[in-house]
Design a protein around this motif. Sequence first.
Motif, PDB file in Angstrom:
ATOM      1  N   ASP A  99      -0.791  -1.781  11.138  1.00  4.93           N
ATOM      2  CA  ASP A  99      -0.300  -3.104  10.723  1.00  4.93           C
ATOM      3  C   ASP A  99      -1.360  -3.886   9.924  1.00  4.93           C
ATOM      4  O   ASP A  99      -1.623  -5.057  10.214  1.00  4.93           O
ATOM      5  N   ILE A 100      -1.937  -3.217   8.926  1.00  6.34           N
ATOM      6  CA  ILE A 100      -2.981  -3.878   8.145  1.00  6.34           C
ATOM      7  C   ILE A 100      -2.482  -4.347   6.774  1.00  6.34           C
ATOM      8  O   ILE A 100      -3.221  -4.995   6.043  1.00  6.34           O
ATOM      9  N   ALA A 101      -1.233  -3.980   6.420  1.00  2.33           N
ATOM     10  CA  ALA A 101      -0.703  -4.376   5.103  1.00  2.33           C
ATOM     11  C   ALA A 101       0.671  -5.006   5.275  1.00  2.33           C
ATOM     12  O   ALA A 101       1.306  -4.853   6.322  1.00  2.33           O
ATOM     13  N   ASP A 102       1.144  -5.714   4.239  1.00  4.78           N
ATOM     14  CA  ASP A 102       2.467  -6.341   4.340  1.00  4.78           C
ATOM     15  C   ASP A 102       3.584  -5.317   4.159  1.00  4.78           C
ATOM     16  O   ASP A 102       4.590  -5.373   4.849  1.00  4.78           O
ATOM     17  N   VAL A 103       3.384  -4.399   3.201  1.00  8.01           N
ATOM     18  CA  VAL A 103       4.406  -3.371   2.943  1.00  8.01           C
ATOM     19  C   VAL A 103       3.727  -2.013   2.764  1.00  8.01           C
ATOM     20  O   VAL A 103       2.732  -1.908   2.046  1.00  8.01           O
ATOM     21  N   VAL A 104       4.261  -0.984   3.435  1.00  9.46           N
ATOM     22  CA  VAL A 104       3.808   0.385   3.177  1.00  9.46           C
ATOM     23  C   VAL A 104       4.931   1.059   2.394  1.00  9.46           C
ATOM     24  O   VAL A 104       5.983   1.384   2.949  1.00  9.46           O
ATOM     25  N   ALA A 105       4.717   1.228   1.096  1.00 11.06           N
ATOM     26  CA  ALA A 105       5.769   1.788   0.235  1.00 11.06           C
ATOM     27  C   ALA A 105       5.785   3.308   0.351  1.00 11.06           C
ATOM     28  O   ALA A 105       4.771   3.938   0.632  1.00 11.06           O
TER      29      ALA A 105
ATOM     30  N   VAL B  81       0.832  -1.207   0.000  1.00  7.27           N
ATOM     31  CA  VAL B  81       0.000   0.000   0.000  1.00  7.27           C
ATOM     32  C   VAL B  81       0.867   1.257   0.000  1.00  7.27           C
ATOM     33  O   VAL B  81       2.047   1.206   0.374  1.00  7.27           O
ATOM     34  N   THR B  82       0.252   2.353  -0.392  1.00 12.38           N
ATOM     35  CA  THR B  82       0.937   3.639  -0.246  1.00 12.38           C
ATOM     36  C   THR B  82      -0.082   4.777  -0.230  1.00 12.38           C
ATOM     37  O   THR B  82      -1.252   4.582  -0.584  1.00 12.38           O
ATOM     38  N   ASP B  83       0.390   5.950   0.192  1.00 11.97           N
ATOM     39  CA  ASP B  83      -0.455   7.151   0.243  1.00 11.97           C
ATOM     40  C   ASP B  83       0.469   8.343   0.052  1.00 11.97           C
ATOM     41  O   ASP B  83       1.643   8.300   0.441  1.00 11.97           O
ATOM     42  N   ALA B  84      -0.061   9.417  -0.535  1.00 12.02           N
ATOM     43  CA  ALA B  84       0.764  10.602  -0.767  1.00 12.02           C
ATOM     44  C   ALA B  84       1.139  11.287   0.546  1.00 12.02           C
ATOM     45  O   ALA B  84       2.151  11.989   0.624  1.00 12.02           O
ATOM     46  N   ASP B  85       0.342  11.094   1.579  1.00 13.58           N
ATOM     47  CA  ASP B  85       0.533  11.797   2.859  1.00 13.58           C
ATOM     48  C   ASP B  85       1.386  10.939   3.816  1.00 13.58           C
ATOM     49  O   ASP B  85       0.971   9.845   4.214  1.00 13.58           O
ATOM     50  N   PRO B  86       2.576  11.453   4.205  1.00 15.44           N
ATOM     51  CA  PRO B  86       3.462  10.649   5.062  1.00 15.44           C
ATOM     52  C   PRO B  86       2.843  10.309   6.422  1.00 15.44           C
ATOM     53  O   PRO B  86       3.121   9.235   6.971  1.00 15.44           O
ATOM     54  N   THR B  87       1.978  11.179   6.955  1.00 12.44           N
ATOM     55  CA  THR B  87       1.368  10.872   8.260  1.00 12.44           C
ATOM     56  C   THR B  87       0.381   9.701   8.118  1.00 12.44           C
ATOM     57  O   THR B  87       0.236   8.896   9.040  1.00 12.44           O
ATOM     58  N   VAL B  88      -0.254   9.619   6.950  1.00 12.01           N
ATOM     59  CA  VAL B  88      -1.172   8.496   6.693  1.00 12.01           C
ATOM     60  C   VAL B  88      -0.357   7.200   6.568  1.00 12.01           C
ATOM     61  O   VAL B  88      -0.727   6.163   7.140  1.00 12.01           O
ATOM     62  N   ARG B  89       0.757   7.260   5.839  1.00 10.02           N
ATOM     63  CA  ARG B  89       1.598   6.057   5.694  1.00 10.02           C
ATOM     64  C   ARG B  89       2.062   5.579   7.070  1.00 10.02           C
ATOM     65  O   ARG B  89       2.045   4.381   7.369  1.00 10.02           O
TER      66      ARG B  89
END
Length: 313
Positions: free
Chosen positions: A51-57, A36-44
Amino acid sequence: MVERIFERLTVIGLGLIGTSVVRAARAAGQVGHIVVTDADPTVRQRVRELDIADVVAETSEAAVQDADAVVLCVPVGESGRVVATVAPHLKQGAILSDVGSVKVAVIEAVLPHLPAQACFVPAHPVAGTEFSGPDAGFAELFQDRWCILTPFERSTEAGTDAMHRLWEGFGARVERMEPRHHDMVLAITSHVPHLIAYNIVGTAAHLEEVTQTEVMKFSAGGFRDFTRIAASDPTMWRDVFLNNKDAVLEMLGRFTEDLSALQRMVRYGDGDGLFELFTRTRAIRKGIIAQGQETAAVDFGRRVGPEVSKKDV
Ligand SMILES: NC(=O)C1=CN([C@@H]2O[C@H](COP(=O)(O)OP(=O)(O)OC[C@H]3O[C@@H](n4cnc5c(N)ncnc54)[C@H](O)[C@@H]3O)[C@@H](O)[C@H]2O)C=CC1
Ligand SMILES: O=C(O)C(=O)Cc1ccc(O)cc1
């Protein structure tokens, strides 16, 4: 045995819908690896904590590497921009999809950037809340709700089937619809109702400022329901209205004509007219409650279908 639909799923945009997709995919066990990823660093950062995804890119380009399917869960005005960024990094044969509340404008924004061999299956889960952000999502959001797929000439049959099964695995009822028809149907069932809510709450707030009355304090049930809807995310809804302009204006035109007719009934004391309308609308609500969402969709189709048929839009 749960069917493994995708080995590697990427979700871009980690708000209410994106994190609900991630949570539902994990709960259903239909995907191997979730990136997963998001443009907002605070969201990432928050999604890492959840801890809902395997990788936060860190970036969209990195997130889509080797993905079998990529689901865009960003405001509809961002879709074209995101696809322009990730297109060169998509795996050959990857399926691209989205969850946007508007379909024609998203297809038009995505198409110029879609790699020649890529498949795009536009989708819209008709399920949500007035909340946004990664903490608002939950795995059961799509349970017994509709998810509308709007396949078009760049959607392969295999890709559409895969997305159909993915959404069914989330507990959704899946229906396919022509994109333009989707936008017309959603304009009257979702977009115009939101505009009405924004307007009535805005009017009441303005009255409060002007007259110093206690509009908010004594707000009754009906007004409170409007305030819930009018609390919905401003960025998301700004993008919906900017991107479904024609259908919203068409439905708003019909709405204002009907409102003027109601206004006349009130002005000239046409009690029979008011009673007749309120009796009809009460029957629609009873039909929805008695027979579930499926009947609501059929009722809607009967009422609006002949005038706004697939061939018109
Ligand atoms: N909220 C609702 O009830 C429903 C929303 N939708 C659709 O789902 C989509 C997402 O809505 P929500 O999850 O409610 O919004 P949200 O505001 O909760 O989340 C959107 C996320 O996208 C991120 N984002 C924005 N631009 C981005 C970009 N260029 N790259 C990466 N990330 C980006 C934001 O930082 C935010 O975290 C919208 O297209 C909306 O129309 C569909 C059904 C229901
Ligand atoms: O919270 C509500 O009342 C909604 O209407 C949720 C919603 C918002 C946008 C959509 O595209 C679909 C569903």
